[in-house]
Design an enzyme around this catalytic site. Structure first.
Site, PDB file in Angstrom:
ATOM      1  N   CYS A 132       1.788  -3.045  -6.609  1.00 15.11           N
ATOM      2  CA  CYS A 132       2.313  -1.958  -6.612  1.00 15.11           C
ATOM      3  C   CYS A 132       3.309  -2.982  -5.201  1.00 15.11           C
ATOM      4  O   CYS A 132       4.338  -2.112  -4.991  1.00 15.11           O
ATOM      5  CB  CYS A 132       2.253  -0.664  -6.807  1.00 15.11           C
ATOM      6  SG  CYS A 132       0.738   0.078  -5.498  1.00 15.11           S
ATOM      7  N   HIS A 258       6.783   3.620  -3.066  1.00 15.24           N
ATOM      8  CA  HIS A 258       6.228   3.511  -0.810  1.00 15.24           C
ATOM      9  C   HIS A 258       7.503   2.521  -0.867  1.00 15.24           C
ATOM     10  O   HIS A 258       8.138   1.973  -1.317  1.00 15.24           O
ATOM     11  CB  HIS A 258       5.205   1.633  -1.883  1.00 15.24           C
ATOM     12  CG  HIS A 258       3.757   1.692  -2.378  1.00 15.24           C
ATOM     13  ND1 HIS A 258       3.105   3.010  -2.295  1.00 15.24           N
ATOM     14  CD2 HIS A 258       2.644   0.634  -3.079  1.00 15.24           C
ATOM     15  CE1 HIS A 258       1.870   3.230  -3.646  1.00 15.24           C
ATOM     16  NE2 HIS A 258       1.772   1.708  -3.739  1.00 15.24           N
TER      17      HIS A 258
END
Lengths: 354, 354
Positions: A132, A258
Site C-alpha cells: 500500500c 497514507h
C-alpha cells in the site's frame, strides 16, 4: 456479439480490503459474470451485499475455485502462501495483494497506470499487486520518471492505521476514546501508562497522540520490512533495478489514507511548471497544489477517493534535478483493493467474446 | 569569593514556552539572582511560581529592563522586533527565541552543544536561538557532522501542534473531543465537515485524524517559511553555507515533541557501529535504537525530557556515505525554552565574580 463476462472469486471478502473491494465491484458492475465471495471457514456463511445482491460467503477449499476465471486474493501472507498456488493450479488467474509473490521473477508486479503490459506475461498464472505504501506514491513518481528519468527516492511515510488492518483501526479508536478530553501527551510516557500494557494494539507503541516509526517486521540492519518492500517494489514496477531508495515508514493517528513526503532526484533538470503539466494530466493522479490558498492534499480530503493526490511540488533549492512532493493515496483503495481490481479488469478484457 | 548572580528577565512568561522556562529556572535555581517576569500589558498582574516563589508578571516597558543583565525573549516575532532592540539598547544581553534576528550576520545563532563559542561575539548584544524543528535534529546531526563531514540533509518532520502555540494545542484537544468515539475518517472531508469551517484553529486543515503538510507562512516557489528556516539555520549553526538541505514540514496530531525523519549524507562513509558510538556519548543526545525490541523514540516517550532522542539509525542501502535516522525532541524544551536557557546560562558564566 456479446462478451462472455468472466467469473470472479474474491478471497478475503469479509476483511477491511474486501469490504472496499465489494464497493468497487458494485461501482464497476458490468465487468464480471458470477462473483463468488470466499473467506476462511470461520467467516463463511455471512451474507454480504455486492452489486445490490446479498451473497453468501463460501469457505475456502479447492473446489470453490471450480468455474472461476479470475481470483482476487485480499488476505494475509500466510493464507496467500497456502491457497494462491492451489487456485493457480486449477487454471484460475490469480491477482494477489499479499507480499508472498511480489518479488518472484516469474510473477509480474503491476500498477496498471505504469506497467499494465506486464500483467500479460504471467508464467505461474499469478499477478501481484504492490504494498500500500508503494502504491501511494508510485503512480505520481512513475509519471515524472517517464519524462525526467528517476535516479533516487528518499521517502518518509505518514501511514494510516488501517494499513495494519481492522485491528489497527480498532486500536486507534479505542486509544482516542481514552485520551480525548484528557491533558495527556505532555509528560514522559503518560499516554503509554493511560493505555496500559496492551495499549499499542498491532503497533509497537501507542498511536493516539503519537507517531510510531516502525511498520512490518524486523528485516535486519535496522530496517523494517515495509521500508525494504518500498525499495524493491519501486525498482521492479518502474523497471529500474539500480534505483536508489531510502524509505522510512511511520504510522500516524489517521484512519485511512497514507501520505508520503518524497524527495525525488532525476537524470535531468525538473522545471516545476513542466512537472505540474505532467501531473495534471497523468492518469490516476490529481494535482492539488496551491499551498498559499490552502490547497494541498491531506488524508481527510483524500480518503475514500480513487486517485493519487499530489501537492507541495517544488524544485529542490540545492539540486535542480530534484523535486520535493507530498503525496496522499487511500491505502484501502488505490493502495490495495482498487489496484487489484484494475489488474483483474485488465485481465478480464483478455477473455474472448462469444 | 562568591559569584554575583546576574539578574534575568523572562519576556513572555505567561506563554506556552514561558511556562516551560519557569520549570527550567526552578530546576536550575542557583544560576540567577533576581528573576523578573514580563509579558504584554494584558497578561501583566498575573502571579506565577518560579523557584518556589509567587512572582508578579510585570508589563513590558522600557524601564522594566533597568538592572537586568540578561533577558530571555519567548514571544511572537512582532513583539521581539519591537522590544529586543529596546532591551539591547539599555545594555541588556538578549537571548531571543523568535525568527526576527536569527539570520542577521551580526547576531549569532547558537546551539550550545555545537557552537557555544559563537555566543561570546554578539556585536548587537543579541543572541538568537533556532527554530524548534531545527533544534529537534541539529544536536544529533551536528555530532555526526564533526566526525563524518555533513554534505546533505533530506528531512521530513512530524511536528507537534504546540509548535503553533497554545492555540494549536487547544485546536487539537477540541477536535479530538469531536472525532473520538465517532466513525469519522473514512469518507472524503468527513472530518472537515464535522469540525465546521473554523475547524483548523491555527492550522490550514483539520489536525485530528489528519496530517497537515504546511507550517508557517508562504515563502514563495511552493516553500513554507518553516522549511526554509530549517535550511538556513542548519547552515548557519553548523557553519556550512553550502550544505544541501531539502525539508518538508508536516503537523501531526501530537501535543508536544517534534519528530524528524532524517536522510543525512556525509563526505565519508558512515559505519553504523561508529555512528552509534558517537551518538551514545554525544552531549544532549540519547541513543534509543533497538527496533526489534521495540526501542525507538516516539513523542510519547520523549515529551517532557531534555535530550534529543535518536533511533532507527541505519546505513543507506544504496549509498554507504548516507544514514537514515528518526529523531525526537520536545519542541517546548530543547526546541525552545531549554536551548534559550542554556544560551543564557553560558552568558551568565561570563559575569565577573565579586
Amino acid at each position: 456479439m456479446t462478451r462472455r463476462r468472466p467469473s470472479l472469486a474474491v478471497v478475503g471478502a469479509t476483511g477491511a480490503i474486501g469490504g472496499v473491494m465489494l464497493q468497487i465491484l458494485s461501482q464497476h458492475a458490468d465487468v464480471w459474470g458470477e462473483v463468488r465471495l470466499v473467506d476462511s471457514p470461520g467467516a463463511a456463511g455471512r451474507k454480504l451485499v455486492v452489486r445490490g445482491e446479498e451473497t453468501e460467503v463460501l469457505p475456502i477449499e479447492e473446489t470453490v475455485f471450480d468455474g472461476v476465471d479470475v481470483a482476487l486474493f485480499l488476505v494475509p501472507d500466510e493464507v496467500s502462501a497456502r491457497w494462491v498456488p492451489v487456485a493457480a493450479a486449477r487454471g484460475v488467474v490469480v491477482v494477489d495483494d499479499s507480499a508472498v509473490f511480489r518479488l518472484d521473477d516469474d510473477v509480474p508486479l503491476v500498477v496498471p497506470e505504469i506497467n499494465a503490459h506486464a500483467a500479460r506475461r504471467r508464467p505461474r498464472g499469478i499477478v501481484a499487486s504492490p504494498n500500500c505504501t508503494t502504491l501511494s506514491l508510485i503512480v505520481a513518481v512513475g509519471a515524472l520518471h517517464a519524462e525526467f528519468g528517476l535516479r533516487e527516492l528518499v521517502v518518509s511515510s505518514y501511514q494510516a492505521v488501517s494499513g495494519a488492518g481492522r485491528d489497527g483501526v480498532a486500536a486507534l479508536r479505542e486509544q482516542l476514546a481514552l485520551v480525548a478530553g484528557t491533558e495527556l501527551g505532555t509528560s514522559p510516557g503518560d499516554v503509554r501508562r493511560a493505555l496500559g500494557d496492551g495499549g499499542g494494539g498491532p503497533f509497537a507503541a501507542p498511536v493516539a497522540l503519537n507517531v510510531v516509526p516502525w511498520a512490518g517486521t524486523d528485516a535486519g540492519d535496522g530496517w523494517s520490512s515495509e521500508e525494504l518492500e518500498i525499495r524493491e517494489e519501486c525498482r521492479k514496477v518502474l523497471g529500474l533495478p539500480d534505483l536508489k531508495v531510502a524509505a522510512t515508514c511511520v504510522y500516524v493517528p489517521v484512519v485511512a489514507t497514507h501520505s508520503v513526503s518524497v524527495h525525488a532526484r532525476f537524470e535531468s533538470e525538473v522545471a516545476v511548471a513542466r512537472a505540474h503539466e505532467i501531473l495534471a494530466t497523468a492518469p490516476g493522479v490529481v494535482l492539488f497544489d496551491s499551498p498559499a490558498s490552502g490547497d494541498f492534499p491531506t488524508p481527510s480530503d483524500v480518503v475514500g477517493t480513487d486517485p493519487t493526490w499530489v501537492g507541495r511540488v517544488r524544485q529542490s533549492l540545492d539540486d535542480p534535478r530534484a523535486v520535493e512532493m507530498f503525496i496522499c493515496g487511500d491505502n484501502l483503495r488505490k493502495g490495495a483493493a482498487l489496484n487489484a481490481a484494475q489488474i483483474a479488469e485488465s485481465i478480464a478484457a483478455e477473455f474472448p467474446r462469444d
